[in-house]
Each structure stands twice: as C-alpha cells, then as structure tokens.
Scaffold this motif. Structure first.
Motif, PDB file in Angstrom:
ATOM      1  N   GLY A  26      43.661  77.442  15.073  1.00 50.41           N
ATOM      2  CA  GLY A  26      42.432  77.784  15.433  1.00 50.41           C
ATOM      3  C   GLY A  26      42.144  76.582  16.177  1.00 50.41           C
ATOM      4  N   ALA A  27      40.877  76.877  16.152  1.00 46.60           N
ATOM      5  CA  ALA A  27      39.585  75.497  15.976  1.00 46.60           C
ATOM      6  C   ALA A  27      37.980  75.791  15.971  1.00 46.60           C
ATOM      7  CB  ALA A  27      39.548  74.691  17.374  1.00 46.60           C
ATOM      8  N   ASP A  46      42.354  69.574  20.867  1.00 50.51           N
ATOM      9  CA  ASP A  46      43.264  69.851  20.958  1.00 50.51           C
ATOM     10  C   ASP A  46      42.932  72.045  21.630  1.00 50.51           C
ATOM     11  OD1 ASP A  46      44.688  67.745  19.971  1.00 50.51           O
ATOM     12  OD2 ASP A  46      44.657  69.740  17.993  1.00 50.51           O
ATOM     13  N   TRP A  47      41.453  72.297  21.571  1.00 56.33           N
ATOM     14  CA  TRP A  47      41.524  73.669  21.803  1.00 56.33           C
ATOM     15  C   TRP A  47      40.563  73.454  22.722  1.00 56.33           C
ATOM     16  CZ3 TRP A  47      44.395  77.681  19.552  1.00 56.33           C
ATOM     17  CH2 TRP A  47      45.398  78.065  18.671  1.00 56.33           C
ATOM     18  N   LEU A  48      39.514  73.333  23.160  1.00 57.42           N
ATOM     19  CA  LEU A  48      38.657  72.765  23.582  1.00 57.42           C
ATOM     20  C   LEU A  48      38.421  71.829  25.452  1.00 57.42           C
ATOM     21  CD1 LEU A  48      35.712  74.238  21.112  1.00 57.42           C
ATOM     22  CD2 LEU A  48      36.963  75.517  22.730  1.00 57.42           C
ATOM     23  N   GLY A  49      38.900  70.559  24.677  1.00 58.60           N
ATOM     24  CA  GLY A  49      39.000  69.711  25.799  1.00 58.60           C
ATOM     25  C   GLY A  49      37.891  68.777  25.039  1.00 58.60           C
ATOM     26  N   LEU A  50      37.433  68.816  24.430  1.00 60.33           N
ATOM     27  CA  LEU A  50      35.724  68.103  23.657  1.00 60.33           C
ATOM     28  C   LEU A  50      36.414  67.293  22.192  1.00 60.33           C
ATOM     29  CD1 LEU A  50      33.523  70.680  24.978  1.00 60.33           C
ATOM     30  CD2 LEU A  50      33.717  68.606  25.703  1.00 60.33           C
ATOM     31  N   SER A  51      35.691  66.413  22.322  1.00 61.12           N
ATOM     32  CA  SER A  51      36.258  65.390  20.644  1.00 61.12           C
ATOM     33  C   SER A  51      35.361  65.974  19.680  1.00 61.12           C
ATOM     34  CB  SER A  51      36.159  64.122  21.078  1.00 61.12           C
ATOM     35  OG  SER A  51      34.976  63.859  21.225  1.00 61.12           O
ATOM     36  N   THR A  52      35.095  66.279  18.224  1.00 61.90           N
ATOM     37  CA  THR A  52      34.013  65.706  17.525  1.00 61.90           C
ATOM     38  C   THR A  52      33.015  65.551  18.370  1.00 61.90           C
ATOM     39  OG1 THR A  52      35.237  64.693  16.376  1.00 61.90           O
ATOM     40  CG2 THR A  52      35.799  67.413  15.675  1.00 61.90           C
ATOM     41  N   HIS A  53      32.912  64.412  18.871  1.00 58.31           N
ATOM     42  CA  HIS A  53      31.906  63.603  18.866  1.00 58.31           C
ATOM     43  C   HIS A  53      31.323  63.786  20.091  1.00 58.31           C
ATOM     44  CE1 HIS A  53      29.245  59.692  19.531  1.00 58.31           C
ATOM     45  NE2 HIS A  53      30.068  59.954  20.740  1.00 58.31           N
ATOM     46  N   ASP A  54      31.592  64.801  21.038  1.00 55.75           N
ATOM     47  CA  ASP A  54      31.249  65.483  22.253  1.00 55.75           C
ATOM     48  C   ASP A  54      30.450  66.346  21.490  1.00 55.75           C
ATOM     49  OD1 ASP A  54      32.693  63.718  23.441  1.00 55.75           O
ATOM     50  OD2 ASP A  54      34.112  64.272  23.913  1.00 55.75           O
ATOM     51  N   PHE A 111      38.464  80.189  17.391  1.00 52.90           N
ATOM     52  CA  PHE A 111      38.893  80.528  18.503  1.00 52.90           C
ATOM     53  C   PHE A 111      40.425  79.965  18.356  1.00 52.90           C
ATOM     54  CE2 PHE A 111      35.327  78.047  19.936  1.00 52.90           C
ATOM     55  CZ  PHE A 111      34.776  78.492  21.051  1.00 52.90           C
ATOM     56  N   GLU A 112      41.077  81.157  18.782  1.00 57.39           N
ATOM     57  CA  GLU A 112      42.862  81.316  18.794  1.00 57.39           C
ATOM     58  C   GLU A 112      42.975  81.336  20.704  1.00 57.39           C
ATOM     59  OE1 GLU A 112      43.939  83.699  15.804  1.00 57.39           O
ATOM     60  OE2 GLU A 112      42.808  82.914  14.452  1.00 57.39           O
ATOM     61  N   ASN A 113      44.643  81.585  20.848  1.00 61.22           N
ATOM     62  CA  ASN A 113      45.140  82.378  21.272  1.00 61.22           C
ATOM     63  C   ASN A 113      44.916  83.504  21.916  1.00 61.22           C
ATOM     64  OD1 ASN A 113      46.473  79.869  22.976  1.00 61.22           O
ATOM     65  ND2 ASN A 113      47.433  79.085  21.216  1.00 61.22           N
ATOM     66  N   PRO A 114      45.001  84.416  23.062  1.00 64.18           N
ATOM     67  CA  PRO A 114      44.813  86.073  22.436  1.00 64.18           C
ATOM     68  C   PRO A 114      46.223  86.266  22.141  1.00 64.18           C
ATOM     69  CG  PRO A 114      44.803  84.597  25.078  1.00 64.18           C
ATOM     70  CD  PRO A 114      44.994  83.313  23.950  1.00 64.18           C
ATOM     71  N   SER A 115      47.596  85.522  22.895  1.00 66.03           N
ATOM     72  CA  SER A 115      48.289  86.515  21.736  1.00 66.03           C
ATOM     73  C   SER A 115      48.577  87.749  22.752  1.00 66.03           C
ATOM     74  CB  SER A 115      48.725  86.381  20.573  1.00 66.03           C
ATOM     75  OG  SER A 115      49.959  86.780  19.924  1.00 66.03           O
ATOM     76  N   ASP A 116      48.943  89.352  21.273  1.00 69.13           N
ATOM     77  CA  ASP A 116      49.338  90.719  22.787  1.00 69.13           C
ATOM     78  C   ASP A 116      47.652  90.845  22.093  1.00 69.13           C
ATOM     79  OD1 ASP A 116      49.276  90.584  19.294  1.00 69.13           O
ATOM     80  OD2 ASP A 116      50.674  91.617  19.632  1.00 69.13           O
ATOM     81  N   THR A 117      46.796  90.017  22.445  1.00 70.58           N
ATOM     82  CA  THR A 117      45.650  91.470  22.198  1.00 70.58           C
ATOM     83  C   THR A 117      45.147  92.146  22.866  1.00 70.58           C
ATOM     84  OG1 THR A 117      44.396  88.812  21.657  1.00 70.58           O
ATOM     85  CG2 THR A 117      42.637  90.962  22.314  1.00 70.58           C
ATOM     86  N   LEU A 232      33.044  79.656   3.979  1.00 75.80           N
ATOM     87  CA  LEU A 232      34.137  79.982   4.757  1.00 75.80           C
ATOM     88  C   LEU A 232      33.750  81.219   4.148  1.00 75.80           C
ATOM     89  CD1 LEU A 232      35.907  76.313   5.454  1.00 75.80           C
ATOM     90  CD2 LEU A 232      33.823  78.169   7.027  1.00 75.80           C
ATOM     91  N   THR A 233      33.414  81.877   3.937  1.00 73.14           N
ATOM     92  CA  THR A 233      34.140  83.255   3.360  1.00 73.14           C
ATOM     93  C   THR A 233      34.971  84.596   3.797  1.00 73.14           C
ATOM     94  OG1 THR A 233      32.615  83.444   1.407  1.00 73.14           O
ATOM     95  CG2 THR A 233      33.624  84.959   1.823  1.00 73.14           C
ATOM     96  N   PHE A 234      33.825  84.468   4.968  1.00 75.35           N
ATOM     97  CA  PHE A 234      34.074  85.496   6.243  1.00 75.35           C
ATOM     98  C   PHE A 234      35.372  84.745   7.593  1.00 75.35           C
ATOM     99  CE2 PHE A 234      30.440  87.001   4.377  1.00 75.35           C
ATOM    100  CZ  PHE A 234      31.240  88.568   3.827  1.00 75.35           C
ATOM    101  N   ALA A 235      35.297  83.754   7.298  1.00 75.87           N
ATOM    102  CA  ALA A 235      36.034  82.402   8.630  1.00 75.87           C
ATOM    103  C   ALA A 235      37.907  83.121   8.470  1.00 75.87           C
ATOM    104  CB  ALA A 235      35.830  81.698   8.239  1.00 75.87           C
ATOM    105  N   GLU A 236      37.689  83.606   9.689  1.00 77.69           N
ATOM    106  CA  GLU A 236      39.300  83.391   9.531  1.00 77.69           C
ATOM    107  C   GLU A 236      40.323  82.522   9.429  1.00 77.69           C
ATOM    108  OE1 GLU A 236      40.299  87.079  11.105  1.00 77.69           O
ATOM    109  OE2 GLU A 236      38.605  87.714  11.311  1.00 77.69           O
ATOM    110  N   LEU A 237      39.891  81.263  10.097  1.00 81.78           N
ATOM    111  CA  LEU A 237      40.702  79.679   9.423  1.00 81.78           C
ATOM    112  C   LEU A 237      40.654  79.436   8.637  1.00 81.78           C
ATOM    113  CD1 LEU A 237      40.255  78.663  13.234  1.00 81.78           C
ATOM    114  CD2 LEU A 237      42.167  80.489  12.721  1.00 81.78           C
ATOM    115  N   ARG A 238      40.041  79.981   7.632  1.00 83.87           N
ATOM    116  CA  ARG A 238      39.615  79.172   6.618  1.00 83.87           C
ATOM    117  C   ARG A 238      41.122  79.216   5.654  1.00 83.87           C
ATOM    118  NH1 ARG A 238      39.760  80.444   1.365  1.00 83.87           N
ATOM    119  NH2 ARG A 238      39.892  82.234   1.834  1.00 83.87           N
ATOM    120  N   ALA A 239      41.158  77.475   5.574  1.00 81.82           N
ATOM    121  CA  ALA A 239      42.540  76.848   4.810  1.00 81.82           C
ATOM    122  C   ALA A 239      42.356  77.339   3.246  1.00 81.82           C
ATOM    123  CB  ALA A 239      42.830  75.403   4.814  1.00 81.82           C
ATOM    124  N   VAL A 240      43.421  77.706   2.440  1.00 78.42           N
ATOM    125  CA  VAL A 240      43.340  78.416   0.860  1.00 78.42           C
ATOM    126  C   VAL A 240      44.202  76.146   0.185  1.00 78.42           C
ATOM    127  CG1 VAL A 240      44.507  80.358   1.687  1.00 78.42           C
ATOM    128  CG2 VAL A 240      46.461  78.325   0.838  1.00 78.42           C
TER     129      VAL A 240
END
Length: 664
Positions: A26-27, A46-54, A111-117, A232-240
């Motif tokens: 995700g992003a 890769d996810w939103l079509g906008l660079s970090t600079h954008d 943001f993530e893919n919808p998958s089987d939402t 990022l305590t409550f972030a879904e994507l936080r790395a470990v």
C-alpha cells in the motif's frame, strides 16, 4: 525534504511506532490540520500516479479533485465503529480502498487494493451475528477466546492460527490452534516473554490488529517536509523492526497477522496467524477481525467481572459469618478452627496459621513449627503494609524444602503487633514445554540489538518453588478481613453475654435497642430510611409440644440461619424470645425494600424443614414492617408500628407480610 530513517535501536527498547517505513502492499500520505500533505511514502507514485515531489506541500483538494465533494478530509462519511475509517475511492481511473485516522494534529491516509472487500462487507453482518450468537453460549473466558480463534481462522484462511495467552510474567502459552494439513503446530507450548517485548505489547494494546503481508518484501521510506517523526501507532502499513522480520524468517513463515484480545483494559492474549507464503488481507477483513476481537474482549471482560463478583460475594459471606460467629460466641478455639477452615476454602489456600493472644493455631498441612518461625521473620522483614503476599519464597528460605513444598504461596495478614493470619498455598510443580529454549531469546549484534531465536524446537523445563498467585480479589478480601477483625476482637468479648441470644447466636433485645439507636442516629444525619421488621412464627408451640423443646430449639436455629442468609452485612437480626425475631435494616434506599425482604423471608421460613427423625414439617410466619422516618420518628414508635403491622397479618390470615399503614 526529510527522510525519517528506521529506528534500528535494540528491539526491546526501540520506539517501534516511529520506524519511518511502511510495507509496500500500500501507500501512505500524511496531511496536517489544514489538509496539506506533509509526508508521503516513497512508493506513492506506484499507487496514485503522483511522485512524492508532486504531493508534498500541496493541499489534498488540489491533488485529488475527483474526490470532491467532500471538500475536506474531515468531511468524509464515517463508517463502522473502528477508529480507522474505510472508503472506496477512484483515483486516476484506479479503484482503491482508502483508510484514514487521526494521529494528534495529523491525518494519516493509506491506500490499498480493494481485494475482496465487497464480498466480506456483504457477509460482515452475518459473521458478526454468528460470533455474538456463539459468545452468548460460552461460559468461560477461554471458551470465548477459542470461539474468536475459529472465526478469525474462517475469515483469514491462514495456514496456522494460534491462540496465545499471556501468563503473569508475560511469556505466552498456545492454548488452542487451527492448522492446515502438514503445518506444524505449537499447541500447549510456551513462548518466552521477550518474543513479544513490552514495547511491542504496548502497540498491541492500542492497535488491535496487525498485518505483515510479506516478510521478504522491500519497505518504503516516509519522506516528510518536517523534522519531527510521525507516530504510526495506528497505521495499517507500518513496517516492523528488522529483528521481527528475522524472527519470522527463523520460524519459516512469510506472512503474519495478529489480533489483540483486550480484557478489562489489559492485554489478555493474541490470535496470531501465520502463512508459509506471502498473503494479503484486505482492509475490510482486518477491520472485521478487529470488531470480532473487540466483541469477544468485551464479553470476556463481562465474564471476568462476573467471576470477580462471585469471588467477592463468597468473601463477603465468609466475613458475615465470621462477624456473626464472633458476636455470638466470642473468639474461642472452636471459632478460630471453624473460621480457618472457611478461610482456606474461600481463599483457595492449602493451610492456615493463626496467632491470637500468643496462642498458635493451624489448619491443613502447614509447615513445621521451626520453619514457620523462620518464615515469620522473613515476612516481617519483607512487608511494608499490613497485607503481604507472594507466590514464590525468596532468599535463603528457598532452600528449605518444607517451606517450598507447603508454603511457596503466602498471604500474610497482620491484625496487631502480636496477632496475625497466614494462608499458605503449596508449590505447583509444572512441566512446561517451550517452543525453543528460553535461554535462546536475547542476543546482540551491531544492527538490531536483539537477535531473534534461531530455534523453535520443543524444550522441556520443570518449574519449582512457585504457587498459584493471589488475585486482586484475594488481596482486597484480606484487607477487609483485617478491618473486621480489628473492629470486633477488642470489644466483643466484653459485650458477648449482654448482647447475644445463647440459643441461636443472634443478637437479643439489648442488641436490637442498640442497633435501632445507632441506625436511627445515622439515618437522621444522612436523611436515610431505616427499616424495622418483626417476625413471629405461626403456631410454633405445637412443635415444642409434639417433638420436644430440644427439637424446637434446633428448628429455631435453622430458621435463624435461613434468615441470616438473606440479609446484607449491615442488617441486624435478633431473637426477641420464643419464636419472635426482629430485623433492623439501616440505610435503605426505598421503603419498599422492607417489603422485598419480607417476602423473601416468608419464602425461606415456609420452606419445608426436615427433623432429625426424617419428619417433614412446614411452618408459616407473620411479618410486619415499618420504616423510619416515614411511619415513625423514634425507635419506640417504629417498633410499635411494626408490631401493629405484624398483628394485622395475624388477624387477617397469618402467613403473610404487611407494611405499616395508618389503618394497619
């Protein structure tokens, strides 16, 4: 632009919520309170079509005009009960699931893919309803947790789903599991406490579910326009932490998902899921599992509160009986022996030791005299308050086999400088099977500080010198027991003869007068009601005439016991003489409380009673009541009006209850 590097401190002490990286399934964007993007993951293009600079430094509205309305992040509709809110959005022709939550003065958007939402969302109500229905049928915390395990295994489909319960020292025990064919299990095995250190447990208490989709996938840095790290305590994507990734590698798994079980505000355990291959899990799946765990935790909390309430009630009954026993008989050897046996039962102790007025008494399999003396010296040196407890003997005494065997658990209650109560619990010798040696749990290297265990092979340890810990309810009850002993032992011996009925052990008329005086005085000061009930057994004389006075006396004792069991600790039950009794109910909330008790007394007194010869008899009673200050302004008038109500019952048909009225 600032890149927040991952915190490679020791995994035991690192602030894991500030790792500064996310997983790449995700992003992530972070907006300030003005909806300006202040941070973004390096893979956002890769996810939103906008660079970090954008995106950095630009308003949310300008970046995603296709999402308007709403005009602000705060205006998005809120769905569900989770602190993380889900929305399906279309950005540049790509359909995504967006999750957002607030972290202090920032909004974190992922943001993530919808998958089987859609599939899971349509079944969400049915799954939750099935979970609630199952919870309604379970009777223990363990059964509730195992039910949660089954539902999470159903929703996630992982290879191995384990119920890990935390023990008092925070090591975990696998108490239930579901595994696919050919997958190794760890049922009944224990995992050392540092497998999930305190800093990780802190996050588990706050963020109730956590996904690691692929332990071998690369991570993405968080680029930020500000220097302060983002929580990022409550972030879904936080790395470990890298140490945790290595731990998963050593365990042979690629993906992990865990759900916290919170009971009474404490981390009870985890449902932890493992997959040997990379495995994603949609936002909706994860949120559903979080809701299931929350519902289960609430139900377990209710079961725990009920269990504690039952424990407290047992202790209350014991203290009530102790109080009545002392008031009836004084502190005698027989009373001490009776109450030690009862205390052992209620406190779940194996033996007891009491010292009262320099006399020593024991009950159960207590340590030898010399060992008890040594233990007492140690207890006095350890205690900082009148109540002291432990479930493991320490110091030089740990080498004493008698104390280790019989007194590994100690609850010491100091009554005075010379008087005390000690309750003992025996050693519990337990064979623990560890998933890897506990010694293989902490190491140091130059990068991670903590080196994860390299082996999960079973290793057996025999624990010695520990007893079942004393619960918080035990400690509360010990303090209440001490207070009652302090209140009673000093004066009851002097007043015993003048205040008690020798047959039933209840108070007598002198006790009634005192109770009325004290209750009415307290009622006047606090504007509280005081209830007065008079009980007269109907046609009791034939019992004495037919079966003898000795049998009649035993019947009166049994009737007194039945009545006592229905009273509050503050209520006073007395025998006025013959088959007449009275009850004073101080500080009642409503006059109708006397009527409630009156009918309960009738049910108890009219229940069949079996004599020693097997004969079954059934008695009836007439009960009248009056309430201060509603029916009377002083003790004499209160007794008179209660007496009038009782005789009104006798005049009508006997076997009933009546609350005083002017026409009674």
């Amino acid at each position: 632009m600032t890149t927040h590097p991952p915190v490679f401190d020791d995994c035991l002490t690192a602030q894991l919520q500030f790792m500064g990286k996310i997983q790449t399934h995700g992003a992530l964007l972070i907006a300030d309170q003005n909806d300006v993007i202040v941070a973004a993951s390096s893979n956002v293009a890769d996810w939103l079509g906008l660079s970090t600079h954008d995106v950095l430094g630009r308003p949310w509205m300008a970046l995603f005009p296709e999402l308007h309305p709403p005009s602000s992040l705060a205006d998005f509709p809120i769905h569900g009960v989770s602190s993380v809110h889900l929305h399906t959005v279309n950005i540049r022709g790509q359909r995504l699931v967006m999750a957002r939550h607030r972290a202090r003065n920032h909004v974190i958007i992922e943001f993530e893919n919808p998958s089987d939402t859609e599939l899971i969302s349509s079944n969400r109500g049915a799954i939750l309803a099935a979970c609630f229905g199952q919870l309604a049928r379970v009777e223990t915390e363990q059964q509730a947790a195992e039910s949660l395990l089954q539902f999470i295994a159903l929703v996630t489909g992982y290879d191995r789903v384990m119920l890990l319960q935390f023990m008092p020292d925070w090591h975990g025990k696998v108490t239930a599991q579901i595994t696919k064919p050919g997958i190794q299990g760890y049922l009944h095995q224990h995992f050392p406490a540092n497998d999930i250190p305190e800093n990780a447990r802190m996050l588990y208490r706050k963020k109730l579910q956590r996904l690691i989709a692929d332990a071998q996938a690369t991570t993405a840095d968080i680029l930020c326009t500000r220097s302060d790290p983002i929580d990022l305590t409550f972030a879904e994507l936080r790395a470990v932490h890298p140490a945790h990734i290595q731990y998963m590698h050593n365990m042979g798994i690629r993906s992990a998902f865990s759900v916290s079980i919170i009971v009474g505000g404490d981390l009870w355990g985890l449902v932890t899921c493992h997959s040997l291959e990379p495995k994603g899990l949609s936002f909706a799946d994860r949120q559903l599992c979080e809701h299931l765990a929350s519902a289960t935790g609430l139900h377990m909390s209710g079961l725990k509160r009920l269990g504690r309430a039952n424990e407290r009630h047992e202790h209350l009954l014991m203290r009530r009986q102790l109080k009545q026993d002392i008031m009836a008989n004084g502190v005698t050897t027989g009373l001490i022996q009776r109450q030690m046996t009862e205390a052992r039962r209620v406190f779940e102790a194996d033996s007891a030791w009491v010292c009262y007025k320099h006399e020593h008494y024991t009950d159960g399999d207590a340590p030898a005299v010399a060992n008890r003396r040594a233990l007492l010296d140690w207890l006095v040196s350890q205690q900082t308050s009148p109540i002291f407890s432990c479930n493991q003997i320490a110091g030089a005494l740990s080498a004493n086999p008698d104390l280790v065997k019989l007194a590994s658990g100690v609850l010491y209650i100091e009554i005075s400088d010379q008087d005390f109560i000690v309750l003992f619990r025996k050693e519990i010798s337990e064979t623990i099977e560890w998933a890897g040696s506990p010694a293989d749990k902490i190491g140091t290297d130059t990068n991670a500080g903590l080196s994860p265990r390299t082996s999960f092979a079973a290793w057996v340890e025999q624990t010695r010198g520990q007893a079942k810990p004393w619960s918080q309810v035990d400690l509360e009850a010990a303090d209440q027991l001490r207070k009652i002993m302090l209140e009673l032992t000093d004066y009851i011996a002097l007043e015993h003869q003048t205040l008690t009925d020798p047959l039933t052990g209840l108070g007598n008329r002198n006790m009634l007068n005192r109770a009325l005086e004290q209750s009415l005085g307290a009622g006047t000061a606090s504007n509280a009601h005081v209830g007065m009930l008079l009980i007269d057994m109907d046609h009791f004389k034939p019992v004495n005439d037919k079966y003898g006075h000795a049998t009649g006396d035993k019947v009166l004792v049994e009737l007194a016991h039945r009545m006592k069991s229905l009273l509050r600790e503050a209520d006073v039950l007395v025998r006025l003489g013959g088959d007449e009794f009275a009850i004073v109910m101080p500080n009642i909330k409503r006059p109708e409380d006397t009527e409630t008790l009156g009918h309960r007394l009738l049910n108890a007194l009219t229940a069949p009673l079996t004599l020693e010869n097997g004969t079954l008899i059934q008695l009836t009673a007439s009960i009248g009541a009056a309430v201060y200050p509603l029916h009377a302004k002083d003790a004499k008038a209160l007794m008179h009006h209660a007496d009038m109500a009782m005789y009104a019952v006798k005049h009508e048909s006997r076997n009933g209850f009546k609350l005083y009225t002017a026409s009674a």
